[in-house]
Write a protein that holds these residues in place. Structure first.
Motif, PDB file in Angstrom:
ATOM      1  N   PHE A 173       8.343   8.343   6.019  1.00 12.63           N
ATOM      2  CA  PHE A 173       7.110   8.524   6.812  1.00 12.63           C
ATOM      3  C   PHE A 173       7.333   8.257   8.301  1.00 12.63           C
ATOM      4  O   PHE A 173       7.098   9.121   9.140  1.00 12.63           O
ATOM      5  CB  PHE A 173       6.025   7.596   6.261  1.00 12.63           C
ATOM      6  CG  PHE A 173       4.675   7.783   6.908  1.00 12.63           C
ATOM      7  CD1 PHE A 173       3.835   8.806   6.515  1.00 12.63           C
ATOM      8  CD2 PHE A 173       4.247   6.923   7.912  1.00 12.63           C
ATOM      9  CE1 PHE A 173       2.603   8.981   7.106  1.00 12.63           C
ATOM     10  CE2 PHE A 173       3.013   7.100   8.512  1.00 12.63           C
ATOM     11  CZ  PHE A 173       2.196   8.122   8.098  1.00 12.63           C
ATOM     12  N   ALA A 176      -5.173  10.882   0.588  1.00  8.49           N
ATOM     13  CA  ALA A 176      -5.657   9.915  -0.397  1.00  8.49           C
ATOM     14  C   ALA A 176      -7.080  10.245  -0.823  1.00  8.49           C
ATOM     15  O   ALA A 176      -7.484   9.949  -1.949  1.00  8.49           O
ATOM     16  CB  ALA A 176      -5.586   8.498   0.173  1.00  8.49           C
ATOM     17  N   LEU A 190      -3.893   1.125   3.351  1.00  8.04           N
ATOM     18  CA  LEU A 190      -3.228   2.392   3.661  1.00  8.04           C
ATOM     19  C   LEU A 190      -3.321   2.679   5.146  1.00  8.04           C
ATOM     20  O   LEU A 190      -2.344   3.044   5.783  1.00  8.04           O
ATOM     21  CB  LEU A 190      -3.868   3.529   2.870  1.00  8.04           C
ATOM     22  CG  LEU A 190      -3.421   3.702   1.435  1.00  8.04           C
ATOM     23  CD1 LEU A 190      -4.125   4.889   0.808  1.00  8.04           C
ATOM     24  CD2 LEU A 190      -1.925   3.924   1.382  1.00  8.04           C
ATOM     25  N   SER A 234       0.842  -1.195   0.000  1.00 10.99           N
ATOM     26  CA  SER A 234       0.000   0.000   0.000  1.00 10.99           C
ATOM     27  C   SER A 234       0.872   1.238   0.000  1.00 10.99           C
ATOM     28  O   SER A 234       1.198   1.755   1.050  1.00 10.99           O
ATOM     29  CB  SER A 234      -0.889   0.022   1.249  1.00 10.99           C
ATOM     30  OG  SER A 234      -1.775  -1.044   1.240  1.00 10.99           O
ATOM     31  N   PRO A 235       1.261   1.691  -1.190  1.00 13.73           N
ATOM     32  CA  PRO A 235       2.066   2.911  -1.216  1.00 13.73           C
ATOM     33  C   PRO A 235       1.215   4.093  -0.765  1.00 13.73           C
ATOM     34  O   PRO A 235       0.063   4.209  -1.169  1.00 13.73           O
ATOM     35  CB  PRO A 235       2.446   3.040  -2.694  1.00 13.73           C
ATOM     36  CG  PRO A 235       1.375   2.309  -3.429  1.00 13.73           C
ATOM     37  CD  PRO A 235       0.940   1.189  -2.538  1.00 13.73           C
ATOM     38  N   PHE A 236       1.767   4.935   0.104  1.00 13.54           N
ATOM     39  CA  PHE A 236       1.048   6.148   0.485  1.00 13.54           C
ATOM     40  C   PHE A 236       1.020   7.078  -0.734  1.00 13.54           C
ATOM     41  O   PHE A 236       1.927   7.035  -1.555  1.00 13.54           O
ATOM     42  CB  PHE A 236       1.757   6.852   1.644  1.00 13.54           C
ATOM     43  CG  PHE A 236       1.772   6.045   2.913  1.00 13.54           C
ATOM     44  CD1 PHE A 236       0.712   5.223   3.256  1.00 13.54           C
ATOM     45  CD2 PHE A 236       2.863   6.092   3.767  1.00 13.54           C
ATOM     46  CE1 PHE A 236       0.721   4.478   4.419  1.00 13.54           C
ATOM     47  CE2 PHE A 236       2.884   5.346   4.938  1.00 13.54           C
ATOM     48  CZ  PHE A 236       1.812   4.545   5.263  1.00 13.54           C
ATOM     49  N   PRO A 237      -0.020   7.903  -0.839  1.00 13.54           N
ATOM     50  CA  PRO A 237      -0.110   8.802  -2.004  1.00 13.54           C
ATOM     51  C   PRO A 237       0.905   9.931  -1.909  1.00 13.54           C
ATOM     52  O   PRO A 237       0.540  11.088  -1.739  1.00 13.54           O
ATOM     53  CB  PRO A 237      -1.546   9.318  -1.942  1.00 13.54           C
ATOM     54  CG  PRO A 237      -1.928   9.206  -0.509  1.00 13.54           C
ATOM     55  CD  PRO A 237      -1.177   8.042   0.044  1.00 13.54           C
ATOM     56  N   MET A 238       2.177   9.589  -2.002  1.00 13.25           N
ATOM     57  CA  MET A 238       3.241  10.598  -1.946  1.00 13.25           C
ATOM     58  C   MET A 238       4.460  10.027  -2.664  1.00 13.25           C
ATOM     59  O   MET A 238       4.387   8.945  -3.232  1.00 13.25           O
ATOM     60  CB  MET A 238       3.545  10.963  -0.486  1.00 13.25           C
ATOM     61  CG  MET A 238       3.618   9.769   0.454  1.00 13.25           C
ATOM     62  SD  MET A 238       3.932  10.207   2.175  1.00 13.25           S
ATOM     63  CE  MET A 238       2.320  10.147   2.924  1.00 13.25           C
ATOM     64  N   LYS A 259      -2.230  12.492   7.650  1.00 10.25           N
ATOM     65  CA  LYS A 259      -1.118  12.381   6.708  1.00 10.25           C
ATOM     66  C   LYS A 259      -1.353  11.348   5.612  1.00 10.25           C
ATOM     67  O   LYS A 259      -0.690  11.397   4.583  1.00 10.25           O
ATOM     68  CB  LYS A 259       0.168  12.022   7.466  1.00 10.25           C
ATOM     69  CG  LYS A 259       0.573  13.130   8.409  1.00 10.25           C
ATOM     70  CD  LYS A 259       1.908  12.856   9.045  1.00 10.25           C
ATOM     71  CE  LYS A 259       2.323  14.048   9.887  1.00 10.25           C
ATOM     72  NZ  LYS A 259       3.449  13.763  10.740  1.00 10.25           N
ATOM     73  N   VAL A 260      -2.240  10.388   5.834  1.00  7.74           N
ATOM     74  CA  VAL A 260      -2.416   9.331   4.833  1.00  7.74           C
ATOM     75  C   VAL A 260      -3.839   9.295   4.281  1.00  7.74           C
ATOM     76  O   VAL A 260      -4.044   9.381   3.070  1.00  7.74           O
ATOM     77  CB  VAL A 260      -2.042   7.959   5.430  1.00  7.74           C
ATOM     78  CG1 VAL A 260      -2.333   6.862   4.428  1.00  7.74           C
ATOM     79  CG2 VAL A 260      -0.572   7.945   5.819  1.00  7.74           C
TER      80      VAL A 260
END
Lengths: 280, 292
Positions: free
Chosen positions: A131, B198, B176, A119-123, B193-194
């Motif tokens: 992180f 998203a 996530l 699950s890659p973080f949206p960054m 932050k996550v």
């Protein structure tokens, strides 16, 4: 399954408890004692007792629904996300009981976890790895060092070093799983839990992750849940075999032994049935 | 065949309405030209019609309403999407859904007789006393004002915001949240932050959809905005919206130009709302679909 000698021979001497020096206690990273687990009133695990040795790969195998993942999620208290789930018994980690500890954030930084689906973080790639260090409030120089170090340790550095600012979602499945590993290595955990880390990957990416696991086991204690017996036999030093107790509908530990013993001379009839494919 | 025809009724009706509005407002459009949009005077006696006060009033009341409602809506969404806390989730969810069931005229009456006096005493007067030197917050405070209307609008769009944001937050892959928690993030860090980054696009879409509702809301706003056709100088000044002026004045509009001017206001309102809803649809679709 026939050619068992082709499996990587684990660190046989060190892993066999009877050959180890008396200081065996200090070698155990996680000591699980009479651990039971409940989802609300449903019992999912029953009276598990075994020790996970330090700097070794411990595999947990068994058919679906036997509670392997549940067990893994006790070790970093991930089950706290599930309403009304609770554990009984104890899991000692460096003298502290994981089941009752209140220092959850510290626990999760010392016991990292890699999930089945990355699950890659949206960054960006860099921010993904940074992180956890940033959560700890590390300075930018230390964060930068941690990003490079953990990407190198996860064997991803050479592929991404020129595009650390790119979005993490641009990576392939195998790369993403190595990114997940780098992400949890960044804060120097002692234990890495892996929940079927290769089940969404192709064979080549799987081999890469397996090589990486063996490499990481020099410095880290690794616990891997897998439904793939060959994988357990290839990479692990010790294997725990779990099975659902049909009468009570909850997971039990059937046998815990050095991997080569468990696969070559299983002591329990049920283990033998399972590893020879006669399980049904 | 018949089904297709029935299904076509909706888009054809929309087209027909826009067409009729365009035709009926033609006398005003030809008489005032684009100046209609920028004129500040609205005087049926001298047949001077400028839409700027209404456009400003509509956009300002909706924008302020959104600024007030978005933080609350996002908080509601996070609580509703939380796997634990079932009791709290039930209470918040039911409460927010019931807000949507209240007719807007009831909101208007409540806002006029209960909320406005309360807000006047406990918000407007103290704020004007202390911060009145800031132009947009200058006095005198009034019970019926742009601010009062924005506040009631904020409450009215909260269900839309909360419900859509909740769906968007729920559509964020479970992995996530788990990954962030497994890295030692607190509840706040995980969400801030996550999860929210998203869900950003979808929450923005929810905001725009709520904006669409706020722009067209008529009766509750009419009852508390003060209905003065001036560009408001302060958020505590009375204002007027496109929807309100149409509702208030259509009964007394006579002659060829006056009704045409009102219809042109309707046309402006429809076009603004269309554009905003279209934008929202695109945004919500883009951010909800890949997450599934």
């Amino acid at each position: 399954m026939s050619d068992l000698s082709a499996f990587r021979q684990p660190v046989v001497q060190a892993a066999r408890p009877e050959l180890r020096a008396v200081a065996g206690i200090s070698q155990n990273k996680l000591r699980i004692k009479e651990l039971s687990f409940y989802y609300d009133r449903t019992r999912a695990l029953k009276d598990l007792t075994f020790d996970i040795p330090e700097r070794r790969i411990t595999a947990i195998i068994g058919p679906s629904g036997c509670g392997k993942s549940t067990l893994l999620r006790v070790f970093n208290r991930m089950y706290d996300l599930v309403p009304r789930a609770r554990a009984q018994g104890s899991v000692l980690f460096e003298g502290e009981d994981i089941v009752t500890t209140r220092r959850l954030l510290e626990l999760r930084q010392r016991i990292g976890m890699v999930f089945q689906r990355p699950s890659p973080f949206p960054m960006s790639i860099r921010d993904n790895v940074a992180f956890a260090p940033r959560l700890l409030g590390w300075g930018s120089a230390r964060v930068k060092e941690a990003v490079a170090r953990s990407l190198q340790a996860a064997a991803l550095w050479d592929e991404v070093k020129d595009r650390l600012g790119d979005s993490a979602t641009s990576l392939s499945g195998g790369q993403l799983q190595r990114l997940s590993i780098a992400r949890c290595l960044a804060v120097n955990p002692e234990v890495i839990l892996m929940d079927e880390p290769c089940s969404a990957l192709d064979p080549i990416a799987t081999l890469k992750i397996e090589d990486l696991m063996v490499e990481l086991a020099r410095d880290y204690t690794i616990v891997i849940v897998t439904h793939n017996m060959q994988q357990a036999a290839r990479v692990s030093d010790n294997t725990a075999f779990m099975l659902m107790n049909q009468a009570e509908r909850c997971g039990e530990l059937i046998e815990f032994a050095p991997t080569h013993e468990l696969f070559n001379q299983p002591r329990d009839r049920r283990t033998e049935d399972y590893i020879t494919g006669r399980f049904g | 065949m018949l089904t297709t025809a029935a299904a076509l009724v909706a888009p054809l009706l929309v087209l027909a309405i826009v067409l009729v509005l365009a035709v009926q407002s033609a006398p005003a459009v030809t008489r005032f030209g684009p100046g209609f949009l920028f004129g500040t005077s609205w005087n049926p006696v001298t047949l001077e019609f400028g839409a700027l006060p209404f456009i400003v009033g509509t956009l300002a009341s909706s924008a302020i309403a959104l600024a007030l409602a978005v933080p609350v809506g996002v908080a509601v969404a996070l609580v509703l999407a939380e796997p634990g806390a079932r009791g709290l989730r039930g209470a918040v969810g039911t409460g927010v859904e019931l807000l949507a069931a209240i007719p807007s005229v009831v909101y208007g009456v409540w806002a006029l007789y209960v909320m406005a006096p309360f807000v006047y005493l406990h918000v407007e007067v103290p704020v004007v006393q202390r911060l009145g030197w800031i132009g947009a917050l200058s006095g005198p405070p009034r019970q019926t004002s742009l601010f009062t209307a924005s506040l009631v609008l904020a409450i009215m769009v909260l269900p839309t915001l909360g419900a859509i944001s909740r769906d968007v937050v729920r559509a964020v892959p479970k992995g996530l949240r788990e990954s962030a928690v497994a890295l030692g993030a607190t509840w706040w860090e995980t969400n801030w932050k996550v999860i929210l980054p998203a869900a950003r696009g979808g929450i923005f879409g929810a905001g725009v959809l709520a904006l669409g509702r706020a722009l067209g809301e008529t009766i509750a706003v009419t009852m508390v905005i003060g209905n003065r056709p001036d560009v408001p100088a302060s958020i505590f000044a009375p204002a007027y919206t496109l929807a309100s002026v149409i509702a208030n004045e259509f009964t007394e509009a006579t002659g060829p130009v006056y009704p045409a001017a009102l219809l042109e206001l309707g046309l402006v309102l429809i076009l603004v709302t269309f554009a905003i809803n279209l934008l929202a649809l695109l945004l919500v679709r883009r951010s909800v679909e890949p997450a599934r």
